[in-house]
Design an enzyme around this catalytic site. Structure first.
Site, PDB file in Angstrom:
ATOM      1  N   CYS A 114       0.733  -1.428  -0.142  1.00 48.95           N
ATOM      2  CA  CYS A 114       0.013  -0.012   0.048  1.00 48.95           C
ATOM      3  C   CYS A 114       0.757   1.189   0.056  1.00 48.95           C
ATOM      4  O   CYS A 114       1.398   1.553  -0.934  1.00 48.95           O
ATOM      5  CB  CYS A 114      -0.984  -0.068   1.084  1.00 48.95           C
ATOM      6  SG  CYS A 114      -2.351   1.199   0.889  1.00 48.95           S
ATOM      7  N   HIS A 216      -3.754  -4.764   0.489  1.00 48.75           N
ATOM      8  CA  HIS A 216      -3.471  -5.160   1.809  1.00 48.75           C
ATOM      9  C   HIS A 216      -3.494  -6.615   1.996  1.00 48.75           C
ATOM     10  O   HIS A 216      -4.418  -7.044   2.610  1.00 48.75           O
ATOM     11  CB  HIS A 216      -4.400  -4.278   2.659  1.00 48.75           C
ATOM     12  CG  HIS A 216      -3.879  -3.153   2.916  1.00 48.75           C
ATOM     13  ND1 HIS A 216      -3.010  -2.694   3.764  1.00 48.75           N
ATOM     14  CD2 HIS A 216      -4.340  -1.703   2.714  1.00 48.75           C
ATOM     15  CE1 HIS A 216      -2.664  -1.469   3.828  1.00 48.75           C
ATOM     16  NE2 HIS A 216      -3.639  -0.719   3.183  1.00 48.75           N
ATOM     17  N   GLU A 218      -1.699  -8.572   3.995  1.00 50.30           N
ATOM     18  CA  GLU A 218      -1.880  -8.910   5.368  1.00 50.30           C
ATOM     19  C   GLU A 218      -3.035  -8.870   6.037  1.00 50.30           C
ATOM     20  O   GLU A 218      -3.327  -9.582   7.152  1.00 50.30           O
ATOM     21  CB  GLU A 218      -0.759  -7.749   6.176  1.00 50.30           C
ATOM     22  CG  GLU A 218      -1.642  -6.458   6.691  1.00 50.30           C
ATOM     23  CD  GLU A 218      -1.594  -5.550   5.552  1.00 50.30           C
ATOM     24  OE1 GLU A 218      -1.362  -5.767   4.283  1.00 50.30           O
ATOM     25  OE2 GLU A 218      -2.137  -4.201   5.692  1.00 50.30           O
TER      26      GLU A 218
END
Ligand code: MN
Length: 246
Positions: A114, A216, A218
């Protein structure tokens, strides 16, 4: 031996408790848990401003996750701030850029997420769109209100790229950004785009592993095995680095 994976840190101002306004060093926990799940040993890398100290931070790492956060200051790509620029944190920009350059100097793998892909591009001479409303033809919702782990828009991935080895030629990703890459830094190539042409991934073309994504992973890795594979790939690259004699 499991490789040591740094996660670049930021600051958070705690407005509650005994010391309102106190500055604390932090990273979001889902980066940490993704690294653990991928077989790495995570270390939070706190913001420091001393180049010598940053060099030593990097010497102790086998790989790095560049985490998300604020907009990059347009000062670093020679533009005036436009009206829709979000919050900036120039000290963090400086720290991240020194960290990235030091990772490349020491030929250690980097996975940028990001804001991470944005500062990566700027660190090597690229630029950003300060808001997606300034981009002709951008029509996709890149700032979703649905659950963080939910994949919403598709991406098309360049064949013969690191990313296509990991995800194949198409994937579906979450999206929480209002800026995007504009001019791509020399030495990098675009390896994924959204259907409206917005850049979703870049890779370094030299002999170091540096991969950036605009979404994203994660936030998805706990439940989505292909997103976890992005972290596993970083860990595998970091392991190679660890076993090579210096
Ligand atoms: Mn997007």
């Amino acid at each position: 031996m499991k490789p040591i994976i740094g996660v670049s840190g930021s600051h958070i101002i705690d407005q509650s408790g005994r010391w309102p306004g106190y500055t604390r060093a932090y990273v979001n926990d889902n980066y940490i848990q993704s690294v653990v799940k991928a077989g790495g040993v995570p270390y939070m890398i706190p913001l420091v401003y001393d180049e010598e100290v940053i060099k030593h931070q990097v010497e102790n790492l086998d790989g790095l996750v560049l985490s998300g956060g604020q907009d990059v200051s347009p000062v670093f790509y020679n533009e005036e701030p436009l009206q829709k620029l979000g919050g900036i944190f120039p000290e963090r920009d400086q720290f991240d850029m020194l960290l990235i350059r030091q990772m490349l100097a020491q030929k250690k793998p980097v996975f940028a997420i990001c804001r991470g892909i944005q500062i990566l591009n700027v660190a090597f001479g690229g630029s950003l769109h300060q808001d997606l409303s300034y981009v002709d033809g951008c029509y996709i919702k890149h700032n979703q209100y649905s659950s963080p782990s939910l994949a919403t828009h598709t991406i098309t991935i360049e064949p013969q790229s690191q990313l296509s080895n990991i995800l194949g030629e198409t994937s579906r990703v979450n999206s929480f950004h209002h800026q995007a890459l504009k001019d791509i830094a020399p030495g990098f190539k675009v390896t994924a785009k959204a259907a409206d042409g917005i850049v979703e991934a870049i890779e370094y073309v030299g002999d170091s592993y540096i991969l950036g994504v605009q979404w994203h992973p994660e936030m998805m890795a706990a439940t989505n095995s292909s997103m976890l594979t992005l972290f596993e790939n970083l860990v595998a690259e970091a392991k190679k680095k660890k076993t090579q004699p210096c």
